[in-house]
Design a protein around this motif. Structure first.
Motif, PDB file in Angstrom:
ATOM      1  N   ARG A  68      33.024  74.999  55.726  1.00  0.00           N
ATOM      2  CA  ARG A  68      31.707  75.545  55.411  1.00  0.00           C
ATOM      3  C   ARG A  68      30.723  75.254  56.546  1.00  0.00           C
ATOM      4  NH1 ARG A  68      27.973  74.262  50.009  1.00  0.00           N
ATOM      5  NH2 ARG A  68      26.393  75.898  50.417  1.00  0.00           N
ATOM      6  N   PHE A  69      30.013  76.277  56.983  1.00  0.00           N
ATOM      7  CA  PHE A  69      28.981  76.163  58.014  1.00  0.00           C
ATOM      8  C   PHE A  69      27.637  76.482  57.361  1.00  0.00           C
ATOM      9  CE2 PHE A  69      32.947  77.429  59.932  1.00  0.00           C
ATOM     10  CZ  PHE A  69      33.064  76.633  61.062  1.00  0.00           C
ATOM     11  N   LYS A  70      26.677  75.555  57.515  1.00  0.00           N
ATOM     12  CA  LYS A  70      25.404  75.755  56.819  1.00  0.00           C
ATOM     13  C   LYS A  70      24.241  75.241  57.658  1.00  0.00           C
ATOM     14  CE  LYS A  70      22.998  74.687  52.468  1.00  0.00           C
ATOM     15  NZ  LYS A  70      23.090  74.003  51.154  1.00  0.00           N
ATOM     16  N   ASN A  71      23.213  76.077  57.790  1.00  0.00           N
ATOM     17  CA  ASN A  71      21.938  75.665  58.369  1.00  0.00           C
ATOM     18  C   ASN A  71      20.852  76.553  57.764  1.00  0.00           C
ATOM     19  OD1 ASN A  71      19.704  74.919  59.814  1.00  0.00           O
ATOM     20  ND2 ASN A  71      20.601  75.272  61.839  1.00  0.00           N
ATOM     21  N   THR A 205      32.328  66.082  68.207  1.00  0.00           N
ATOM     22  CA  THR A 205      32.621  67.489  67.940  1.00  0.00           C
ATOM     23  C   THR A 205      31.957  68.391  68.974  1.00  0.00           C
ATOM     24  OG1 THR A 205      32.839  67.069  65.569  1.00  0.00           O
ATOM     25  CG2 THR A 205      32.395  69.335  66.236  1.00  0.00           C
ATOM     26  N   ILE A 206      32.685  69.419  69.358  1.00  0.00           N
ATOM     27  CA  ILE A 206      32.150  70.487  70.205  1.00  0.00           C
ATOM     28  C   ILE A 206      32.163  71.764  69.379  1.00  0.00           C
ATOM     29  CG2 ILE A 206      32.475  71.819  72.334  1.00  0.00           C
ATOM     30  CD1 ILE A 206      33.936  69.372  73.481  1.00  0.00           C
ATOM     31  N   SER A 207      31.012  72.431  69.281  1.00  0.00           N
ATOM     32  CA  SER A 207      30.944  73.620  68.428  1.00  0.00           C
ATOM     33  C   SER A 207      30.012  74.666  69.028  1.00  0.00           C
ATOM     34  CB  SER A 207      30.449  73.245  67.022  1.00  0.00           C
ATOM     35  OG  SER A 207      29.110  72.783  67.066  1.00  0.00           O
ATOM     36  N   THR A 208      30.282  75.906  68.655  1.00  0.00           N
ATOM     37  CA  THR A 208      29.384  77.028  68.927  1.00  0.00           C
ATOM     38  C   THR A 208      29.321  77.870  67.662  1.00  0.00           C
ATOM     39  OG1 THR A 208      30.003  77.087  71.268  1.00  0.00           O
ATOM     40  CG2 THR A 208      28.924  79.042  70.369  1.00  0.00           C
ATOM     41  N   VAL A 209      28.125  78.050  67.124  1.00  0.00           N
ATOM     42  CA  VAL A 209      27.928  78.846  65.916  1.00  0.00           C
ATOM     43  C   VAL A 209      26.833  79.873  66.197  1.00  0.00           C
ATOM     44  CG1 VAL A 209      27.329  78.823  63.468  1.00  0.00           C
ATOM     45  CG2 VAL A 209      28.605  76.899  64.463  1.00  0.00           C
ATOM     46  N   LEU A 257      25.760  70.647  63.716  1.00  0.00           N
ATOM     47  CA  LEU A 257      25.854  71.979  64.309  1.00  0.00           C
ATOM     48  C   LEU A 257      24.511  72.332  64.950  1.00  0.00           C
ATOM     49  CD1 LEU A 257      27.610  73.968  61.411  1.00  0.00           C
ATOM     50  CD2 LEU A 257      28.695  72.994  63.449  1.00  0.00           C
ATOM     51  N   GLY A 258      24.580  73.061  66.058  1.00  0.00           N
ATOM     52  CA  GLY A 258      23.353  73.506  66.717  1.00  0.00           C
ATOM     53  C   GLY A 258      22.792  72.463  67.655  1.00  0.00           C
ATOM     54  N   ASP A 259      22.074  72.926  68.672  1.00  0.00           N
ATOM     55  CA  ASP A 259      21.508  71.983  69.639  1.00  0.00           C
ATOM     56  C   ASP A 259      20.425  71.093  69.043  1.00  0.00           C
ATOM     57  OD1 ASP A 259      19.565  73.889  69.330  1.00  0.00           O
ATOM     58  OD2 ASP A 259      19.608  74.596  71.408  1.00  0.00           O
ATOM     59  N   ARG A 261      20.860  69.899  65.942  1.00  0.00           N
ATOM     60  CA  ARG A 261      21.662  69.097  65.002  1.00  0.00           C
ATOM     61  C   ARG A 261      21.201  69.249  63.550  1.00  0.00           C
ATOM     62  NH1 ARG A 261      21.689  63.397  68.439  1.00  0.00           N
ATOM     63  NH2 ARG A 261      22.320  64.309  70.444  1.00  0.00           N
ATOM     64  N   GLN A 262      20.627  70.357  63.211  1.00  0.00           N
ATOM     65  CA  GLN A 262      20.153  70.585  61.842  1.00  0.00           C
ATOM     66  C   GLN A 262      21.202  71.242  60.954  1.00  0.00           C
ATOM     67  OE1 GLN A 262      17.129  69.402  60.617  1.00  0.00           O
ATOM     68  NE2 GLN A 262      17.297  68.370  62.609  1.00  0.00           N
ATOM     69  N   GLY A 263      22.189  71.885  61.567  1.00  0.00           N
ATOM     70  CA  GLY A 263      23.271  72.476  60.786  1.00  0.00           C
ATOM     71  C   GLY A 263      24.355  71.451  60.487  1.00  0.00           C
ATOM     72  N   ARG A 264      25.198  71.786  59.514  1.00  0.00           N
ATOM     73  CA  ARG A 264      26.301  70.899  59.147  1.00  0.00           C
ATOM     74  C   ARG A 264      27.563  71.734  58.899  1.00  0.00           C
ATOM     75  NH1 ARG A 264      23.185  67.881  60.798  1.00  0.00           N
ATOM     76  NH2 ARG A 264      22.412  65.891  59.951  1.00  0.00           N
ATOM     77  N   ALA A 265      28.698  71.150  59.300  1.00  0.00           N
ATOM     78  CA  ALA A 265      30.010  71.695  58.950  1.00  0.00           C
ATOM     79  C   ALA A 265      30.708  70.686  58.051  1.00  0.00           C
ATOM     80  CB  ALA A 265      30.841  71.960  60.200  1.00  0.00           C
ATOM     81  N   THR A 266      31.325  71.167  56.982  1.00  0.00           N
ATOM     82  CA  THR A 266      32.045  70.290  56.061  1.00  0.00           C
ATOM     83  C   THR A 266      33.410  70.885  55.775  1.00  0.00           C
ATOM     84  OG1 THR A 266      31.037  71.399  54.143  1.00  0.00           O
ATOM     85  CG2 THR A 266      29.921  69.433  54.983  1.00  0.00           C
TER      86      THR A 266
END
Length: 284
Positions: A68-71, A205-209, A257-259, A261-266
């Motif tokens: 789940r990706f959420k922001n 973690t390294i991510s791009t959303v 998630l995000g530069d 850091r306000q998003g979250r992946a679970t």
């Protein structure tokens, strides 16, 4: 008549003191002499167990998982990848170089083996696995992205979403260890080893959303529990080789998630880890 009465009285008078004396213990000339008991071993001479350290490398396999990706703070998305597939990233090419030991997927343990009849021990282990959600796979996506609702199979490219725990998918665990000696000779001992433990996920973690890139930092991501079975060969008492197969469940609840850091992946997934390690013992 008087003489017999006097004689009987005299005999009874003599018998009285004899009956009052304690009986002397009888001695058996052929009795076995008592064996003296062994003196107790002083505490400072008793064995106290051993400290051990090991280093090794691993290969990993993962179950599919829902991610789940959420922001909803600084962006507007809340969607889930259903049954996403991920792989490890061994990076064994240059592991033999001294300055590259920590680049591949590695394992490090520090433990204490108690010297008792149960052959128990306790250890702290750091398992550096790597987890990469495969790019360009077709995944069923459910949820909303900036007001647009999705519930369909979608080709997930790195421009859409990319997620990897490659520095890494780190398990910091405290394990209870049980040894069972299978074969023991003067210079070589072979044991079966079982472990069960739990601890925090301290991952990077390294991510791009949706085009928003983020790397790190190392921080608490969630919890992991696991158990393992393996074989250990102790050589000359001070060195050992060990191989283990570990199964674990990782529960990621706090991946940034995000530069900003306000998003979250679970997500929750299972892992299977094959480990090869070498180490040394320090008897105490």
């Amino acid at each position: 008549m008087r003489f017999p009465l006097l004689l009987s009285g005299l005999l009874m008078g003599l018998a009285g003191p004899l009956m009052a004396q304690p009986l002397a213990p009888s001695t058996d000339p052929i009795a076995t002499p008592s064996v003296p008991t062994a003196a107790p071993i002083p505490p400072e001479l008793k064995p106290h167990g051993s400290v051990y350290f090991s280093w090794g490398y691993n290969r990993d396999w993962y179950t599919r998982s829902d991610i789940r990706f959420k922001n909803t703070k600084t962006d507007n998305y809340d969607f889930t990848f259903v049954n996403a597939h991920a792989s490890d990233k061994p990076d064994f090419k240059d592991f033999w170089r001294f300055n590259s030991w920590t680049i591949p997927q590695y394992d490090m343990t520090l433990g204490y083996l108690f010297h008792d009849k149960h052959n128990l021990g306790i250890e702290v282990s750091w398992n550096h696995l790597k987890y990469v959600v495969d790019d360009n796979q077709i995944i069923h996506v459910k949820g909303q992205i900036r007001g647009r609702y999705l519930d369909k199979d979608t080709l997930v490219t790195p421009a859409f979403v990319h997620l990897q725990h490659t520095n890494g998918n780190n398990y910091l665990m405290v394990n209870l260890v049980k040894h069972k000696v299978l074969w023991d000779r003067r210079l070589l001992k072979v044991s079966a080893v079982g472990k069960v433990g739990a601890g925090p996920l301290v991952s990077y973690t390294i991510s791009t959303v949706l085009g928003n890139h983020q790397e790190g930092p190392f921080h608490y991501h969630g919890l992991v529990v696991g158990s393992s079975l393996g074989l250990k060969a102790d050589i000359f008492r001070y060195f050992f080789l060990q191989t283990d197969v570990q199964g674990a469940f990782a529960d990621y609840t706090n991946t940034f998630l995000g530069d900003d850091r306000q998003g979250r992946a679970t997500h929750v997934f299972g892992s299977l880890q094959a480990i090869w390690a070498f180490g040394f013992n320090v008897p105490l």
